[in-house]
Write an enzyme that holds these catalytic residues in place. Structure first.
Site, PDB file in Angstrom:
ATOM      1  N   HIS A  46      -9.942   3.201  -1.183  1.00  0.00           N
ATOM      2  CA  HIS A  46     -10.241   2.634   0.396  1.00  0.00           C
ATOM      3  C   HIS A  46     -11.157   1.391   0.347  1.00  0.00           C
ATOM      4  CE1 HIS A  46      -9.797   4.873   4.437  1.00  0.00           C
ATOM      5  NE2 HIS A  46      -8.664   4.987   3.925  1.00  0.00           N
TER       6      HIS A  46
ATOM      7  N   HIS B 265       0.801  -1.238  -0.126  1.00  0.00           N
ATOM      8  CA  HIS B 265      -0.065  -0.045  -0.062  1.00  0.00           C
ATOM      9  C   HIS B 265       0.795   1.194   0.139  1.00  0.00           C
ATOM     10  CE1 HIS B 265      -3.997   2.251   0.708  1.00  0.00           C
ATOM     11  NE2 HIS B 265      -3.562   2.954   1.584  1.00  0.00           N
TER      12      HIS B 265
END
Length: 726
Positions: free
Chosen positions: A90, A44
């Site tokens: 998200h 990430h």
């Protein structure tokens, strides 16, 4: 003491990566150091799998003021103004806690733009879920979270897209885009420069929410994912509003050297990235970090992803004037450390040192990965059109079913939850091809859209990626604006699977070629991998956030017809492009075939033709022909304007199938309406650009009709279109 496999999984490090950490440090890391390295080496944060591939994408251009590598990208839009924008995902948090997952995604992207000194002025989203009604809880929660946060902050949500496919049933895609405006001379960067300058933490107090959030986003979802609910952050939009307003003041202050959002990996990432960009080091005293929970350890403080926090790099001796501004906005702040010159990130708690790691170990020395790539077996997607009848049994019934399909129906139930007019700058509202805002005090309009192509990319990721970019460009051009730059969000499954890594490679190659052909740099973006649930990957889903500029927004176009008696033209050539179409799925229960080819030279010619016609004032409306094909696009033009259209019978001609004429999804096409007096000039312009145009009919009445062939009322179409989302 040897590290356990459980501990490595907690910080999302492989055993091989841990060995590399030990080599770089020349010792074993302690728990705090391991947590810091693990979170910044996570997929990430580090992009260790995608980074080598992303270098293929063009990122420079005449308008580019800031490309990838900062909080957001920035382009020059004229008259001394810069547009700052970025899109981020998200996905994992929204799968576990849809409201807060989506809300904090919006909050994070707002802070990325605000950290550049810009005022956020528009939000967009790109959403994908499993089929309804099974995904109703996730769908409702995510939409409510986006609306709840954006509405409270006072930033309009002006556009977006939502799709429903079985591939997203366990792992939704929740991408949020923000655009902000700033005078070019006030653009800010995240640099921890100047030895002895201070690190000031501002905004919310630090809690335990969001710990390991970045690591969580770098793992597949499975039966244990619910245990990671504490990794989902909790947002406070009212505090965010105060933070944004304070940053607007501080962006003008010479006391502030740099601004960095605290997002994924929290304090660890913010300080390490700011120091890395400046080639400096930093010292943090976690005892000085304001906390809202007692008993927090240095590990928890460094990895917390509590929302609504900003790191300010402030000139030594001028912290009081900065804190005075923050206090005026009722924001807590504290000096938590300073910039050093030794290239290390030192963490202390009072007089006790708890971590010391070279900044480059945390950032640039994270190892990249080149994985095995292997095309998947696509035999299940083979399509033989000769086995499918060429004419729909009932074109009217087919159109109504398509208009009612969740992927094609009205988005009114979503849009009405968003305040899209706050700020009084929205001049093209949601529901058309792209939204547009004006820059107050000028005539400049900024058009923006988000477009993805998961269905097409599943069938052919190279073509699907090109289609996503081409469609986004058409959506921008349909408003009369010229596309100028892109922010992208690449949503994929587990890249350790050879077929997923192949999809990632092919998608980026397709994007790179389309961007170069259309002269569109990618100035910012995000990569979200490991979107798997119990081993099942989502469709490869590149989402394109595109921005365009029109010098005079009063010359903007919209999709709905404007006047009765106008001519309606189809611009572009139609081919037998039914592969992956919604028509095949709705009418024949088939999802298969090859996506439409994209002729990028022809695509560019069509875009230039529409732009020239719009600039000359020849057009009254323009609408991209996309999912559902020409007949669905015509119905949308009618529904948006409450005006019908009547034309002569349609004829396919040559080897063109009649169903492809009506419902095929050939690229590079528009529907335009224009007064009859514009026809001679339009025909000349079409010849100049070597573009085919076809007269379809004339606007007016309360029906969409092709004489003796097809007729449906506006009322019937509206009833189908408005009921698709339940």
């Amino acid at each position: 003491m040897p590290v356990t496999k459980k501990k490595l999984r907690e910080v999302a490090l492989s055993e091989q990566e841990y060995k590399r950490v030990v080599e770089l440090l020349d010792r074993q890391p302690n728990d705090v150091e391991l947590g810091m390295i693990g979170v910044l080496w996570s997929e990430h944060c580090s992009y260790k799998t995608s980074r080598p591939l992303l270098r293929r994408l063009p990122s420079s251009g005449s308008r580019v003021l800031q490309g990838p590598g900062e909080n957001a990208g920035a382009i020059d839009v004229g008259e001394g103004w810069a547009a700052v924008f970025k899109i981020e995902s998200h996905n994992h948090p929204s799968a576990i806690e849809p409201y807060q997952g989506a809300a904090t995604g919006v909050g994070g992207i707002l802070r990325d733009v605000a950290a550049m000194g810009a005022r956020p002025v528009a939000l967009l989203d790109s959403l994908r879920f499993g089929p309804l009604p099974e995904s109703r809880r996730l769908f409702d929660g995510v939409v409510s979270g986006i609306g709840g946060y954006g509405n409270c902050v006072g930033v309009p949500t002006v556009g977006g897209e939502v799709y429903f496919e079985p591939a997203y049933a366990g792992n939704p895609v929740v991408n949020a885009m923000c655009l902000g405006l700033v005078p070019t001379e006030r653009l800010r960067k995240a640099r921890a420069e100047g030895v002895g300058n201070l690190l000031l933490l501002a905004g919310a107090d630090t809690g335990r929410d969001g710990i390991h959030g970045a690591s969580f986003a770098s793992l597949e979802l499975d039966d244990s994912s619910e245990e990671r609910r504490p990794a989902v952050q909790v947002g406070n939009p009212f505090l965010e509003k105060c933070l944004i307003e304070a940053l607007q003041e501080l962006a003008e202050s010479t006391a502030v050297i740099g601004i960095q959002d605290l997002g994924a990996a929290g304090l660890t990432s913010a300080v390490a990235e700011a120091a890395s960009k400046a080639g400096s080091g930093a010292l943090i005293d976690v005892a000085e970090v304001p906390r809202r929970e007692q008993g927090m350890s240095p590990y928890e403080v460094m990895l917390s992803e509590s929302q609504e926090r900003m790191l300010l790099i402030v000139k030594r001796g001028r912290q009081a004037e900065v804190q005075k501004v923050l206090e005026r906005w009722d924001l807590h702040s504290a000096v938590i450390g300073m910039v050093t010159g030794d290239g290390h990130l030192d963490v202390v708690e009072g007089r006790e040192q708890v971590a010391r790691v070279p900044v480059d170990v945390l950032t640039s020395l994270c190892p990249t990965r080149t994985l095995e790539a292997k095309p998947p077996d696509h035999s299940r997607y083979r399509l033989d059109l000769t086995e499918i009848r060429e004419e729909p049994a009932d074109p009217t019934a087919t159109l109504l079913r398509l208009l009612a399909h969740p992927n094609l129906c009205s988005r009114r139930p979503v849009v009405r939850q968003y305040d899209h007019m706050v700020g009084n700058a929205t001049v093209v509202r949601p529901g058309g091809d792209a939204a547009m805002i004006r820059i107050n005090g000028t005539q400049i309009g900024i058009a923006m859209t988000t477009d993805g192509s998961g269905r097409y990319c599943e069938l052919d990721p190279y073509l699907g990626a090109q289609i996503a970019i081409a469609e986004a460009a058409r959506n921008i051009v349909a408003t009369g604006a010229r596309p100028v730059a892109i922010t992208d969000c690449l949503n994929f499954g587990n890249p350790d699977k050879p077929d997923v890594y192949w999809q990632l490679e092919e998608t980026i190659s397709g994007m790179a070629n389309a961007c170069r052909a259309l002269d569109l740099p990618i100035v910012s973006g995000n990569v979200s991998l490991y979107n798997d649930t119990d081993g099942r990957s989502i469709y490869p889903t590149p989402v394109i956030g595109m921005v365009g500029v029109i010098d005079d927004y009063s010359k903007r176009l919209e999709a709905g017809f404007k006047e009765d008696g106008d001519f309606v033209l189809l611009v572009g050539v139609t081919a037998n492009d039914l592969g992956g179409s919604h028509y095949l799925e709705v009418e024949h229960g088939v999802f298969a075939g090859r996506p439409p080819e994209v002729d990028l030279l022809q695509e560019r010619a069509v875009l230039e033709f529409i732009l020239a016609a719009a600039a000359a004032g020849l057009l009254r409306s323009a609408h991209d022909v996309a999912e559902g094909g020409m007949l669905v696009a015509l119905a949308e033009c009618c529904l948006m304007s409450k005006k019908g259209m009547r034309g002569p019978p349609l004829s396919a001609g040559g080897d063109l199938r009649f169903d492809a004429l009506l419902f095929g999804e050939t690229q590079g096409r528009f529907l335009v309406s224009l007064p009859s007096r514009s026809m001679p000039e339009i025909q000349n312009l079409a010849r100049k650009h070597r573009i085919e145009i076809q007269m379809l009919g004339m606007t007016g009445g309360d029906q969409l009709e092709f004489e003796g062939q097809f007729k449906v009322s506006l009322e019937e179409m509206e009833r189908a279109h408005e009921g698709g989302l339940g």
